[in-house]
Scaffold this motif. Structure first.
Motif, PDB file in Angstrom:
ATOM      1  N   SER A  60      11.327  -3.573   6.147  1.00 52.14           N
ATOM      2  CA  SER A  60      10.075  -2.828   6.196  1.00 52.14           C
ATOM      3  C   SER A  60      10.400  -1.342   6.094  1.00 52.14           C
ATOM      4  CB  SER A  60       9.312  -3.133   7.484  1.00 52.14           C
ATOM      5  OG  SER A  60      10.113  -2.866   8.607  1.00 52.14           O
ATOM      6  N   PHE A  61       9.547  -0.621   5.376  1.00 43.21           N
ATOM      7  CA  PHE A  61       9.731   0.814   5.175  1.00 43.21           C
ATOM      8  C   PHE A  61       8.447   1.519   5.571  1.00 43.21           C
ATOM      9  CE2 PHE A  61      12.229  -1.544   2.114  1.00 43.21           C
ATOM     10  CZ  PHE A  61      13.493  -0.984   2.252  1.00 43.21           C
ATOM     11  N   PHE A  62       8.610   2.665   6.216  1.00 41.13           N
ATOM     12  CA  PHE A  62       7.453   3.423   6.664  1.00 41.13           C
ATOM     13  C   PHE A  62       7.574   4.845   6.141  1.00 41.13           C
ATOM     14  CE2 PHE A  62       4.582   5.608   9.511  1.00 41.13           C
ATOM     15  CZ  PHE A  62       3.542   4.696   9.649  1.00 41.13           C
ATOM     16  N   ILE A  63       6.612   5.258   5.330  1.00 43.69           N
ATOM     17  CA  ILE A  63       6.572   6.609   4.771  1.00 43.69           C
ATOM     18  C   ILE A  63       5.582   7.395   5.612  1.00 43.69           C
ATOM     19  CG2 ILE A  63       6.032   7.983   2.733  1.00 43.69           C
ATOM     20  CD1 ILE A  63       6.525   5.251   1.164  1.00 43.69           C
ATOM     21  N   THR A  64       6.049   8.483   6.183  1.00 40.85           N
ATOM     22  CA  THR A  64       5.178   9.242   7.074  1.00 40.85           C
ATOM     23  C   THR A  64       5.181  10.721   6.706  1.00 40.85           C
ATOM     24  OG1 THR A  64       4.624   9.653   9.381  1.00 40.85           O
ATOM     25  CG2 THR A  64       6.958   9.617   8.829  1.00 40.85           C
ATOM     26  N   GLY A  65       4.178  11.405   7.156  1.00 43.26           N
ATOM     27  CA  GLY A  65       4.037  12.839   6.935  1.00 43.26           C
ATOM     28  C   GLY A  65       2.620  13.246   7.273  1.00 43.26           C
ATOM     29  N   VAL A  66       2.402  14.536   7.323  1.00 40.56           N
ATOM     30  CA  VAL A  66       1.073  15.050   7.651  1.00 40.56           C
ATOM     31  C   VAL A  66       0.129  14.776   6.489  1.00 40.56           C
ATOM     32  CG1 VAL A  66       1.963  16.820   9.216  1.00 40.56           C
ATOM     33  CG2 VAL A  66       1.615  17.358   6.787  1.00 40.56           C
ATOM     34  N   ARG A  67      -1.170  14.874   6.745  1.00 40.35           N
ATOM     35  CA  ARG A  67      -2.161  14.668   5.680  1.00 40.35           C
ATOM     36  C   ARG A  67      -1.877  15.614   4.520  1.00 40.35           C
ATOM     37  NH1 ARG A  67      -5.615  11.087   7.319  1.00 40.35           N
ATOM     38  NH2 ARG A  67      -6.398  11.140   9.416  1.00 40.35           N
ATOM     39  N   GLY A  68      -1.953  15.049   3.323  1.00 42.64           N
ATOM     40  CA  GLY A  68      -1.772  15.873   2.137  1.00 42.64           C
ATOM     41  C   GLY A  68      -0.326  16.105   1.737  1.00 42.64           C
ATOM     42  N   SER A  69       0.618  15.439   2.417  1.00 36.21           N
ATOM     43  CA  SER A  69       2.034  15.684   2.118  1.00 36.21           C
ATOM     44  C   SER A  69       2.567  14.840   0.958  1.00 36.21           C
ATOM     45  CB  SER A  69       2.883  15.452   3.371  1.00 36.21           C
ATOM     46  OG  SER A  69       2.795  14.110   3.798  1.00 36.21           O
ATOM     47  N   GLY A  70       1.769  13.935   0.418  1.00 38.56           N
ATOM     48  CA  GLY A  70       2.175  13.169  -0.749  1.00 38.56           C
ATOM     49  C   GLY A  70       2.583  11.734  -0.474  1.00 38.56           C
ATOM     50  N   LYS A  71       2.240  11.213   0.707  1.00 39.54           N
ATOM     51  CA  LYS A  71       2.606   9.830   1.053  1.00 39.54           C
ATOM     52  C   LYS A  71       2.010   8.835   0.062  1.00 39.54           C
ATOM     53  CE  LYS A  71       0.649  10.090   5.080  1.00 39.54           C
ATOM     54  NZ  LYS A  71       0.120  11.455   5.040  1.00 39.54           N
ATOM     55  N   THR A  72       0.739   8.959  -0.208  1.00 38.86           N
ATOM     56  CA  THR A  72       0.059   8.033  -1.113  1.00 38.86           C
ATOM     57  C   THR A  72       0.599   8.165  -2.533  1.00 38.86           C
ATOM     58  OG1 THR A  72      -1.920   8.023   0.259  1.00 38.86           O
ATOM     59  CG2 THR A  72      -2.198   7.348  -2.037  1.00 38.86           C
ATOM     60  N   ASN A  73       0.845   9.380  -2.980  1.00 41.00           N
ATOM     61  CA  ASN A  73       1.401   9.571  -4.316  1.00 41.00           C
ATOM     62  C   ASN A  73       2.795   8.969  -4.425  1.00 41.00           C
ATOM     63  OD1 ASN A  73      -0.748  10.910  -5.627  1.00 41.00           O
ATOM     64  ND2 ASN A  73      -0.274  12.747  -4.460  1.00 41.00           N
ATOM     65  N   PHE A  74       3.585   9.096  -3.376  1.00 40.61           N
ATOM     66  CA  PHE A  74       4.926   8.497  -3.352  1.00 40.61           C
ATOM     67  C   PHE A  74       4.817   6.972  -3.452  1.00 40.61           C
ATOM     68  CE2 PHE A  74       8.791   7.033  -1.127  1.00 40.61           C
ATOM     69  CZ  PHE A  74       9.768   7.747  -1.824  1.00 40.61           C
ATOM     70  N   LEU A  75       3.917   6.397  -2.669  1.00 39.51           N
ATOM     71  CA  LEU A  75       3.694   4.954  -2.691  1.00 39.51           C
ATOM     72  C   LEU A  75       3.206   4.501  -4.072  1.00 39.51           C
ATOM     73  CD1 LEU A  75       3.720   2.379  -0.916  1.00 39.51           C
ATOM     74  CD2 LEU A  75       1.334   2.874  -0.369  1.00 39.51           C
ATOM     75  N   THR A  76       2.363   5.300  -4.696  1.00 37.66           N
ATOM     76  CA  THR A  76       1.855   4.979  -6.027  1.00 37.66           C
ATOM     77  C   THR A  76       2.986   4.963  -7.051  1.00 37.66           C
ATOM     78  OG1 THR A  76      -0.305   5.909  -5.500  1.00 37.66           O
ATOM     79  CG2 THR A  76       0.232   5.702  -7.835  1.00 37.66           C
ATOM     80  N   LYS A  77       3.894   5.935  -6.978  1.00 39.49           N
ATOM     81  CA  LYS A  77       5.035   5.965  -7.906  1.00 39.49           C
ATOM     82  C   LYS A  77       5.906   4.715  -7.739  1.00 39.49           C
ATOM     83  CE  LYS A  77       5.927  10.710  -9.050  1.00 39.49           C
ATOM     84  NZ  LYS A  77       6.952  10.952 -10.037  1.00 39.49           N
ATOM     85  N   ILE A  78       6.127   4.323  -6.505  1.00 35.35           N
ATOM     86  CA  ILE A  78       6.920   3.114  -6.243  1.00 35.35           C
ATOM     87  C   ILE A  78       6.210   1.901  -6.849  1.00 35.35           C
ATOM     88  CG2 ILE A  78       7.705   1.541  -4.421  1.00 35.35           C
ATOM     89  CD1 ILE A  78       8.114   4.101  -2.679  1.00 35.35           C
ATOM     90  N   SER A  79       4.915   1.776  -6.604  1.00 31.58           N
ATOM     91  CA  SER A  79       4.137   0.646  -7.119  1.00 31.58           C
ATOM     92  C   SER A  79       4.173   0.592  -8.640  1.00 31.58           C
ATOM     93  CB  SER A  79       2.687   0.735  -6.645  1.00 31.58           C
ATOM     94  OG  SER A  79       2.608   0.607  -5.255  1.00 31.58           O
ATOM     95  N   GLU A  80       4.013   1.741  -9.276  1.00 31.22           N
ATOM     96  CA  GLU A  80       4.026   1.781 -10.741  1.00 31.22           C
ATOM     97  C   GLU A  80       5.345   1.265 -11.297  1.00 31.22           C
ATOM     98  OE1 GLU A  80       3.027   5.870 -11.497  1.00 31.22           O
ATOM     99  OE2 GLU A  80       0.871   5.495 -11.308  1.00 31.22           O
ATOM    100  N   GLN A  81       6.450   1.627 -10.681  1.00 31.51           N
ATOM    101  CA  GLN A  81       7.751   1.170 -11.165  1.00 31.51           C
ATOM    102  C   GLN A  81       7.971  -0.308 -10.872  1.00 31.51           C
ATOM    103  OE1 GLN A  81      10.140   5.230 -10.442  1.00 31.51           O
ATOM    104  NE2 GLN A  81      11.417   3.476 -10.867  1.00 31.51           N
ATOM    105  N   LEU A  82       7.565  -0.764  -9.704  1.00 34.15           N
ATOM    106  CA  LEU A  82       7.764  -2.169  -9.354  1.00 34.15           C
ATOM    107  C   LEU A  82       6.912  -3.102 -10.206  1.00 34.15           C
ATOM    108  CD1 LEU A  82       8.102  -1.987  -5.475  1.00 34.15           C
ATOM    109  CD2 LEU A  82       9.874  -2.656  -7.120  1.00 34.15           C
ATOM    110  N   GLN A  83       5.781  -2.624 -10.710  1.00 38.44           N
ATOM    111  CA  GLN A  83       4.933  -3.448 -11.565  1.00 38.44           C
ATOM    112  C   GLN A  83       5.662  -3.862 -12.843  1.00 38.44           C
ATOM    113  OE1 GLN A  83       1.436  -1.008 -12.059  1.00 38.44           O
ATOM    114  NE2 GLN A  83       0.411  -1.967 -10.324  1.00 38.44           N
ATOM    115  N   ASP A  84       6.654  -3.079 -13.237  1.00 39.45           N
ATOM    116  CA  ASP A  84       7.409  -3.387 -14.456  1.00 39.45           C
ATOM    117  C   ASP A  84       8.526  -4.396 -14.219  1.00 39.45           C
ATOM    118  OD1 ASP A  84       5.822  -1.599 -15.865  1.00 39.45           O
ATOM    119  OD2 ASP A  84       7.192   0.082 -15.558  1.00 39.45           O
TER     120      ASP A  84
END
Length: 185
Positions: free
Chosen positions: A37-61
């Protein structure tokens, strides 16, 4: 002065290149001998969701990866089972689309209803995934200490103990981290 919505999911104007970290996390998942399990943390607006989106985009391939995005809400385990069921490519999934319910291994699934014995269904699905030499990556954005996440954590740990190829990547605010250190090990 114009203020920005802190919940805006658009990529920020200044985005620190995190591609190296994205690649390292994906490589860790793809080469791991055990569930993690991995947990990405940071304050609001720090890019957590964008980081997760980049991971998802690559794993979809990756044709060996079943990528499942979940939302922190009631019925999270049912949603996991349904999404995994469809991605697993069961020959019955097309038939299930046209029926109101289906029974697999003595477990009945009714469309738009909770799945009884969800643990049995998830274990059977994970057995099928493992037999195909595939793996499951679950993403959950904005976790909290909700009942849904607590149920998910318990089931994830049960599947992890059985050595199924399953991983979860979650994002959340820093104060949630202590809760998950105790919940998901």
């Amino acid at each position: 002065m114009q203020t920005k919505n802190p919940f805006n999911r658009d990529a920020p104007n200044i985005f620190l290149d995190k591609q190296k970290q994205v690649d390292e996390l994906i490589q860790t998942i793809q080469t791991s001998d055990f569930a993690r399990s991995f947990f990405i943390t940071g304050v609001r607006g720090s890019g957590k969701t964008n980081f997760l989106t980049k991971i998802s985009e690559q794993l979809q391939d990756d044709p060996n990866c079943y990528l499942i995005d979940l939302i922190n809400e009631n019925g999270i385990l049912t949603t996991l089972a349904r999404k995994l069921y469809y991605q697993n490519g069961s020959k019955l999934s097309e038939l299930f689309d046209s029926l109101n319910s289906i029974s697999i291994g003595g477990v009945a699934i009714e469309r738009e209803k909770e799945i009884p014995n969800i643990e049995i269904m998830l274990e059977e699905l994970m057995q099928s995934v493992a037999s195909k030499n595939k793996y499951v990556v679950i993403t959950i954005d904005e976790v909290s200490n909700s009942k849904a996440i607590q149920s998910f954590a318990k089931e994830f740990n049960a599947l992890k103990r059985k050595k199924y190829p399953i991983y979860v990547i979650m994002t959340g605010l820093p104060d949630i981290i202590l809760i998950f250190k105790m919940t998901i090990s």
